[in-house]
Design an enzyme around this catalytic site. Structure first.
Site, PDB file in Angstrom:
ATOM      1  N   PRO A 102      43.567  37.336  38.973  1.00  9.27           N
ATOM      2  CA  PRO A 102      44.477  36.421  39.674  1.00  9.27           C
ATOM      3  C   PRO A 102      43.807  35.838  40.922  1.00  9.27           C
ATOM      4  CG  PRO A 102      45.598  38.467  39.108  1.00  9.27           C
ATOM      5  CD  PRO A 102      44.143  38.693  38.842  1.00  9.27           C
ATOM      6  N   TYR A 133      50.521  43.295  50.463  1.00 10.71           N
ATOM      7  CA  TYR A 133      51.774  42.602  50.203  1.00 10.71           C
ATOM      8  C   TYR A 133      52.917  43.618  50.107  1.00 10.71           C
ATOM      9  CZ  TYR A 133      48.549  38.753  49.569  1.00 10.71           C
ATOM     10  OH  TYR A 133      47.564  37.817  49.788  1.00 10.71           O
ATOM     11  N   ARG A 174      35.603  35.185  41.674  1.00 12.86           N
ATOM     12  CA  ARG A 174      34.745  34.104  42.174  1.00 12.86           C
ATOM     13  C   ARG A 174      33.754  33.619  41.120  1.00 12.86           C
ATOM     14  NH1 ARG A 174      35.640  37.580  46.430  1.00 12.86           N
ATOM     15  NH2 ARG A 174      36.307  36.613  48.398  1.00 12.86           N
ATOM     16  N   CYS A 216      44.670  32.902  43.946  1.00 13.54           N
ATOM     17  CA  CYS A 216      45.599  31.923  44.513  1.00 13.54           C
ATOM     18  C   CYS A 216      44.958  30.541  44.562  1.00 13.54           C
ATOM     19  CB  CYS A 216      46.026  32.354  45.915  1.00 13.54           C
ATOM     20  SG  CYS A 216      47.063  33.824  45.928  1.00 13.54           S
ATOM     21  N   ARG A 269      48.588  46.198  39.612  1.00 17.40           N
ATOM     22  CA  ARG A 269      47.412  46.136  40.493  1.00 17.40           C
ATOM     23  C   ARG A 269      47.694  46.971  41.730  1.00 17.40           C
ATOM     24  NH1 ARG A 269      43.503  41.133  42.183  1.00 17.40           N
ATOM     25  NH2 ARG A 269      42.511  41.878  40.268  1.00 17.40           N
TER      26      ARG A 269
END
Length: 356
Positions: free
Chosen positions: A23, A182, A324, A25, A230
């Site tokens: 994932p 988070y 990346r 963003c 995760r």
């Protein structure tokens, strides 16, 4: 055949290989809606040969977005845009998953290239954020409201309702985001969760919200489709969440119906020194797999075919997740197959077979 290109069976789903797009963003949505950028970004990597393509953190509530430009699935109207993407992924042979997320005290911040940092003020579209306590992530971040015990069911309900929409959108996998500081991770760690009620204190209290979310998501998700979680496997900070905690929690999650733990780390606090290097998080995935008896995913600075192959072949993880490197090379799996002398042709869409 290279181990990296062995299929992986999770419940009723067979991934065509052990390569997943992590994932990432994109900060390109408006009011949570997927658009052409998301179709092209995710679709290119599905066509590039990955076994599993994951969406970015997808908010289960509007207040759970990291920024105003985050992807969302908190409204029924969000389903159609995402369904267009899942259809394309399936057409090119990939499986596709959605990461269900709530940013908690790290919400209502500017996207990275906005030219500003920290909290988005209300006049620019910012909102009130929530967390385990009223302590902000950093001085320039929003001050959260501490969730009251009676509000926990609202958060759990948001994850459950979003899971039902994920079914309608055609996703093969859901992943609960319990990492990177988070909301759910902030409840797990004693460095952020200093509550003294049923959602704080000891391990059972601090893991309660995540366990309730996972139970609700598993209830709403079809029995034959896999559920991932995760985790930040360590906070990289004394007194915080540890690798031992992760192994212990992974066993609990296994018993709740989770099929794979995606092992990341960090993100709880600013300014923490993290020993970033190739394979620096692989030991967490290895421990979860061997000690908790559940499939694991390795992530972080995995860039070469030989590196990814070694992780899978040695049994350190069942899945490698690239981020990346997939931004730099959407067709990385095709290049990896060639590098490992494996047959790359099945990974090519017919339109691209002349390049195989």
């Amino acid at each position: 055949m290279a181990a990296l290109f062995d299929p992986l069976d999770l419940r009723g789903l067979r991934l065509r290989n052990r390569i997943a797009v992590s994932p990432m963003c994109q900060y390109s949505a408006e009011d949570g809606f997927a658009n052409d950028w998301h179709l092209v970004h995710l679709g290119a990597r599905a066509a590039g040969g990955a076994g599993l393509v994951m969406t970015e953190a997808t908010a289960v509530e509007a207040r759970g977005r990291i920024s105003p430009r985050d992807l969302g699935l908190w409204r029924d109207e969000h389903v159609d845009g995402l369904a267009r993407i899942t259809r394309f992924a399936h057409d090119v042979g990939a499986s596709i998953g959605v990461q269900l997320a709530h940013a908690g005290r790290k919400a209502s911040t500017w996207h990275p290239w906005a030219g500003q940092r920290g909290a988005v003020p209300p006049e620019d579209g910012g909102w009130t954020v929530v967390g385990p306590t009223s302590t902000p992530f950093a001085p320039d971040y929003p001050v959260p409201e501490a969730l009251r015990p009676e509000q926990m069911s609202e958060v759990v309900g948001a994850f459950e309702a979003t899971t039902a929409r994920a079914v309608d959108a055609g996703f093969d996998v859901v992943e609960v985001h319990g990492a990177h500081g988070y909301l759910l991770h902030s409840f797990l760690s004693p460095l952020a969760n200093t509550r003294d009620d049923a959602y704080g204190g000891d391990f059972d209290g601090r893991t309660r919200l995540l366990r309730e979310v996972v139970t609700a998501v598993r209830r709403a998700w079809p029995e034959d489709r896999p559920l991932l979680v995760r985790l930040s496997s360590t906070d990289w900070k004394d007194g915080g969440w540890t690798g031992d905690d992760t192994v212990r929690l992974a066993g609990v999650l296994r018993d709740l119906g989770v099929d794979l733990v995606d092992c990341s780390s960090g993100g709880l606090l600013p300014g923490v020194e993290v020993p970033v290097a190739p394979n620096y998080q692989v030991p967490f995935a290895r421990r979860v797999r061997s000690e908790a008896g559940i499939a694991s995913g390795a992530v972080g600075m995995i860039t070469s075919a030989e590196q990814a192959e070694a992780i899978v072949a040695r049994g350190e993880a069942d899945l490698v997740l690239l981020a990346r490197e997939m931004l730099r090379s959407p067709s990385w799996p095709q290049h990896a197959a060639r590098a490992l002398d494996s047959d790359a042709r099945p990974l090519f869409p017919p339109q691209y077979l002349r390049a195989s």
